[in-house]
Enzyme design. Structure first.
Site, mmCIF file in Angstrom:
data_model
loop_
_atom_site.group_PDB
_atom_site.id
_atom_site.type_symbol
_atom_site.label_atom_id
_atom_site.label_comp_id
_atom_site.label_asym_id
_atom_site.label_seq_id
_atom_site.Cartn_x
_atom_site.Cartn_y
_atom_site.Cartn_z
ATOM 1 N N ASP A 14 2.346 5.010 -7.499
ATOM 2 C CA ASP A 14 3.737 5.207 -6.804
ATOM 3 C C ASP A 14 4.886 5.139 -7.863
ATOM 4 O O ASP A 14 5.987 5.063 -7.407
ATOM 5 C CB ASP A 14 4.021 3.808 -5.986
ATOM 6 C CG ASP A 14 2.886 4.200 -4.813
ATOM 7 O OD1 ASP A 14 2.763 5.182 -4.255
ATOM 8 O OD2 ASP A 14 2.181 3.083 -4.747
ATOM 9 N N HIS A 68 0.983 -1.219 0.093
ATOM 10 C CA HIS A 68 0.169 -0.167 0.064
ATOM 11 C C HIS A 68 0.958 1.230 0.197
ATOM 12 O O HIS A 68 1.644 1.239 -0.788
ATOM 13 C CB HIS A 68 -1.125 -0.133 1.289
ATOM 14 C CG HIS A 68 -2.053 0.790 1.173
ATOM 15 N ND1 HIS A 68 -2.569 1.471 0.084
ATOM 16 C CD2 HIS A 68 -2.856 1.424 2.236
ATOM 17 C CE1 HIS A 68 -3.414 2.310 0.570
ATOM 18 N NE2 HIS A 68 -3.625 2.298 1.765
ATOM 19 N N HIS A 112 -2.952 -2.555 -9.664
ATOM 20 C CA HIS A 112 -3.889 -2.023 -8.871
ATOM 21 C C HIS A 112 -5.146 -2.923 -8.701
ATOM 22 O O HIS A 112 -5.383 -3.832 -9.322
ATOM 23 C CB HIS A 112 -4.447 -0.886 -9.378
ATOM 24 C CG HIS A 112 -4.987 0.210 -8.322
ATOM 25 N ND1 HIS A 112 -6.175 0.054 -7.900
ATOM 26 C CD2 HIS A 112 -4.492 0.946 -7.520
ATOM 27 C CE1 HIS A 112 -6.512 0.990 -6.933
ATOM 28 N NE2 HIS A 112 -5.465 1.558 -6.800
HETATM 29 N N1 NMX Z 1 4.386 -7.471 -9.971
HETATM 30 C C1 NMX Z 1 4.283 -8.783 -9.791
HETATM 31 N N2 NMX Z 1 3.424 -9.500 -9.637
HETATM 32 C C2 NMX Z 1 2.146 -8.840 -9.617
HETATM 33 C C3 NMX Z 1 2.176 -7.598 -9.817
HETATM 34 C C4 NMX Z 1 3.253 -6.828 -10.080
HETATM 35 N N3 NMX Z 1 3.318 -5.356 -10.260
HETATM 36 N N4 NMX Z 1 0.816 -7.004 -9.731
HETATM 37 C C5 NMX Z 1 0.019 -8.238 -9.440
HETATM 38 N N5 NMX Z 1 0.960 -9.205 -9.135
HETATM 39 C C6 NMX Z 1 0.765 -10.582 -8.973
HETATM 40 C C7 NMX Z 1 0.000 -10.779 -7.372
HETATM 41 O O1 NMX Z 1 1.193 -10.576 -6.487
HETATM 42 C C8 NMX Z 1 -0.812 -11.843 -7.222
HETATM 43 O O2 NMX Z 1 -0.024 -12.953 -6.970
HETATM 44 P P1 NMX Z 1 -0.845 -14.214 -6.133
HETATM 45 O O3 NMX Z 1 -1.903 -14.514 -6.696
HETATM 46 O O4 NMX Z 1 0.506 -15.094 -6.385
HETATM 47 O O5 NMX Z 1 -0.861 -13.532 -5.016
HETATM 48 C C9 NMX Z 1 -1.546 -11.770 -8.670
HETATM 49 O O6 NMX Z 1 -0.595 -11.112 -9.498
HETATM 50 C C10 NMX Z 1 -2.570 -11.248 -8.715
HETATM 51 O O7 NMX Z 1 -2.801 -9.903 -8.197
HETATM 52 P P2 NMX Z 1 -3.971 -8.622 -8.677
HETATM 53 O O8 NMX Z 1 -5.227 -9.495 -8.706
HETATM 54 O O9 NMX Z 1 -3.368 -8.379 -10.104
HETATM 55 O O10 NMX Z 1 -3.519 -7.730 -7.728
HETATM 56 P P3 NMX Z 1 -4.042 -7.290 -6.245
HETATM 57 O O11 NMX Z 1 -5.242 -6.733 -6.284
HETATM 58 O O12 NMX Z 1 -3.948 -8.629 -5.517
HETATM 59 O O13 NMX Z 1 -2.887 -6.401 -5.592
HETATM 60 C C11 NMX Z 1 -1.143 -4.596 -5.747
HETATM 61 C C12 NMX Z 1 -2.737 -5.152 -6.100
HETATM 62 C C13 NMX Z 1 -1.252 -3.190 -6.131
HETATM 63 C C14 NMX Z 1 -1.184 -4.809 -4.441
HETATM 64 C C15 NMX Z 1 -0.267 -5.687 -6.510
HETATM 65 O O14 NMX Z 1 -0.494 -5.149 -8.156
HETATM 66 C C16 NMX Z 1 1.132 -5.141 -6.401
HETATM 67 O O15 NMX Z 1 1.611 -6.022 -5.587
HETATM 68 N N6 NMX Z 1 1.818 -4.174 -7.281
HETATM 69 C C17 NMX Z 1 3.015 -4.167 -6.838
HETATM 70 C C18 NMX Z 1 3.233 -3.161 -5.442
HETATM 71 C C19 NMX Z 1 2.790 -1.653 -5.642
HETATM 72 O O16 NMX Z 1 3.299 -1.274 -6.526
HETATM 73 N N7 NMX Z 1 1.963 -1.453 -4.817
HETATM 74 C C20 NMX Z 1 1.522 -0.309 -4.800
HETATM 75 C C21 NMX Z 1 0.116 0.129 -4.881
HETATM 76 C C22 NMX Z 1 -0.362 1.428 -4.833
HETATM 77 N N8 NMX Z 1 -1.375 1.572 -5.457
HETATM 78 O O17 NMX Z 1 -2.411 0.632 -5.304
HETATM 79 O O18 NMX Z 1 -1.882 2.658 -5.772
HETATM 80 C C1 MLT Z 2 -4.304 4.046 -2.968
HETATM 81 O O1 MLT Z 2 -4.358 5.363 -3.251
HETATM 82 O O2 MLT Z 2 -5.174 4.050 -1.729
HETATM 83 C C2 MLT Z 2 -4.101 3.025 -3.554
HETATM 84 O O3 MLT Z 2 -4.132 3.266 -5.186
HETATM 85 C C3 MLT Z 2 -4.747 1.854 -3.168
HETATM 86 C C4 MLT Z 2 -6.011 1.407 -3.425
HETATM 87 O O4 MLT Z 2 -6.935 2.248 -4.069
HETATM 88 O O5 MLT Z 2 -6.627 0.375 -3.222
#
Ligand code: NMX
Ligand code: MLT
Length: 391
Positions: free
Chosen positions: A328, A227, A273
């Site tokens: 980010d 997050h 996201h």
């Molecule tokens: N790099 C590698 N793997 C990823 C990424 C990524 N950028 N995004 C998603 N995945 C993987 C994720 O870890 C998950 O794996 P598993 O099933 O083994 O747990 C799978 O793809 C499915 O994930 P999603 O449904 O696409 O994403 P989810 O909604 O669970 O999570 C985030 C969203 C933002 C947590 C995820 O995309 C992520 O970890 N991104 C990288 C970290 C990051 O940039 N976080 C900032 C978020 C800020 N924001 O949300 O604005």
């Molecule tokens: C946020 O700004 O809080 C992030 O994009 C994460 C989200 O909306 O789930």
């Protein structure tokens, strides 16, 4: 008969409540294809507005008149000073403690001195004082000197940059940091009702914890690397990428690096996201600003290269729901280029902005929801099964 919003099945369990409607959000919405809106206004259109006017918009669901704007700014300015009693406690905190932990401490301590128990009153005080506290965290933890008092004549973010007093910063650098902080602040204020920190803040307030306790809990939620802390991790990742390609930042070197990283099961920071299915307009806004502020910066060059090559690579993995840049991706590179070079502080800057949206959402949930009765205490259901989801 009440409208059916969705049919729940066992497939919805252990999905982080993805897509499950929980309540109403009166401040902002996140459209998967169009991104973030504050009270129906696309965030990209708001990024150049004065932060105070956008805070007023979130609070009152309309922009202030010129007169209202002056009164609102004066009110915030009159509340901005933080007592030496609160700031004095910062000096005793361990330097090795992450700035986010200092931030949590400050919120809790500020609550001991300032909480009135009235969510609206405390929201105004918190919003007014948060830049003062964050600037003091920088100064004390970094040994930049005594905290600098707020100047009631300055705007919200102008004052923050003044109170930071970054050492050896010339006027041009100060102006660039101010320009960045104004946009950074606005785009991070709010992100719908269900992001983790906002949900945690509202859940805590549902037990009638006061505003400062609820915001402290919310900021614990923001501290995780998936997050809010992703902005810190993302700059580290960008710098690691530059190092790994030996400074040869181009589409080919970066493509092969990202493939390697994915093969090693490592995250690609700044992408993905839970709700969005397009490039986050906040990322677009920050990248556009980066072109003006730091087009020649090596970190920013890597950010722009990642932005070009990563979506196609992540799209090859069907389990990744959104391969596009999130907020980010660029923020750390811009902060670094504008003189805030230690990424450990970036989540605190996110928090300084996000408390605005969370606090205002708490006011709605506590005072206006259910015809003024407020939402009841959060209490979802978990199914008992000793093996959990293991078949
Ligand atoms: N790099 C590698 N793997 C990823 C990424 C990524 N950028 N995004 C998603 N995945 C993987 C994720 O870890 C998950 O794996 P598993 O099933 O083994 O747990 C799978 O793809 C499915 O994930 P999603 O449904 O696409 O994403 P989810 O909604 O669970 O999570 C985030 C969203 C933002 C947590 C995820 O995309 C992520 O970890 N991104 C990288 C970290 C990051 O940039 N976080 C900032 C978020 C800020 N924001 O949300 O604005
Ligand atoms: C946020 O700004 O809080 C992030 O994009 C994460 C989200 O909306 O789930």
């Amino acid at each position: 008969m009440s409208e059916v919003l969705m049919e729940l099945t066992k497939d919805h369990l252990e999905t982080g409540l993805r897509g499950v409607p929980v309540g109403y959000c009166t401040t902002s919405k996140v459209d998967p294809m169009k991104g973030l809106f504050y009270v129906e206004q696309p965030v990209m259109d708001l990024a150049q507005r004065d932060p105070e006017d956008v805070i007023y918009l979130l609070l009152n669901k309309r922009f202030p008149t010129a007169e209202e704007s002056v009164v609102f700014r004066k009110d915030l300015a009159s509340r901005a000073k933080v007592t030496t009693r609160v700031l004095g406690t910062l000096g005793s905190l361990p330097r090795r403690g992450h700035p986010m932990k200092w931030f949590l401490h400050s919120l809790n301590t500020m609550g001991m001195m300032a909480s009135t128990g009235d969510y609206l009153e405390d929201t105004l005080t918190l919003i007014a004082r948060i830049p003062t506290v964050v600037a003091a965290i920088f100064r004390i933890r970094e040994d930049w000197g005594e905290p600098i008092d707020p100047d009631p004549e300055l705007g919200y973010m102008e004052n923050f940059v003044h109170m930071l007093g970054v050492p050896e910063q010339n006027e041009k650098q100060q102006a660039a940091l101010t320009q960045l902080m104004r946009v950074f602040n606005v785009v991070h204020f709010d992100h719908g009702g269900g992001n983790l920190s906002t949900f945690v803040g509202k859940a805590t307030a549902s037990g009638k914890a006061d505003l400062f306790e609820s915001i402290t809990a919310a900021m614990c939620g923001l501290a995780g690397p998936l997050h809010g802390k992703a902005n810190q991790e993302c700059l580290k990742f960008v710098q690691e990428c530059i190092h790994a390609v030996g400074g040869e930042v181009n589409e080919e070197t970066v493509k092969s690096l990202i493939r390697q990283r994915l093969a090693n099961k490592q995250l690609v920071y700044g992408f993905g996201h839970a709700v969005l299915r397009v490039e986050d307009p906040r990322a677009t806004t920050l990248c556009d600003l980066g072109e003006k502020l730091c087009a020649d910066d090596i970190n920013f060059h890597m950010v722009q290269t990642l932005r070009k090559v990563v979506p196609e690579i992540l799209s090859e993995n069907p389990k990744i729901s959104n391969p596009y840049p999130n907020v980010d991706l660029a923020s750390g590179a811009l902060l670094h280029a504008s003189g805030l070079t230690d990424p450990d502080y970036y989540t605190v800057l996110f928090g300084m902005s996000r408390v605005v949206g969370i606090a205002i959402q708490i006011i709605y949930e506590r005072h206006q929801a259910r015809n003024g009765r407020g939402t009841p205490i959060i209490r979802p259901k978990y199914l008992y099964n000793e093996k959990g989801s293991a078949k």
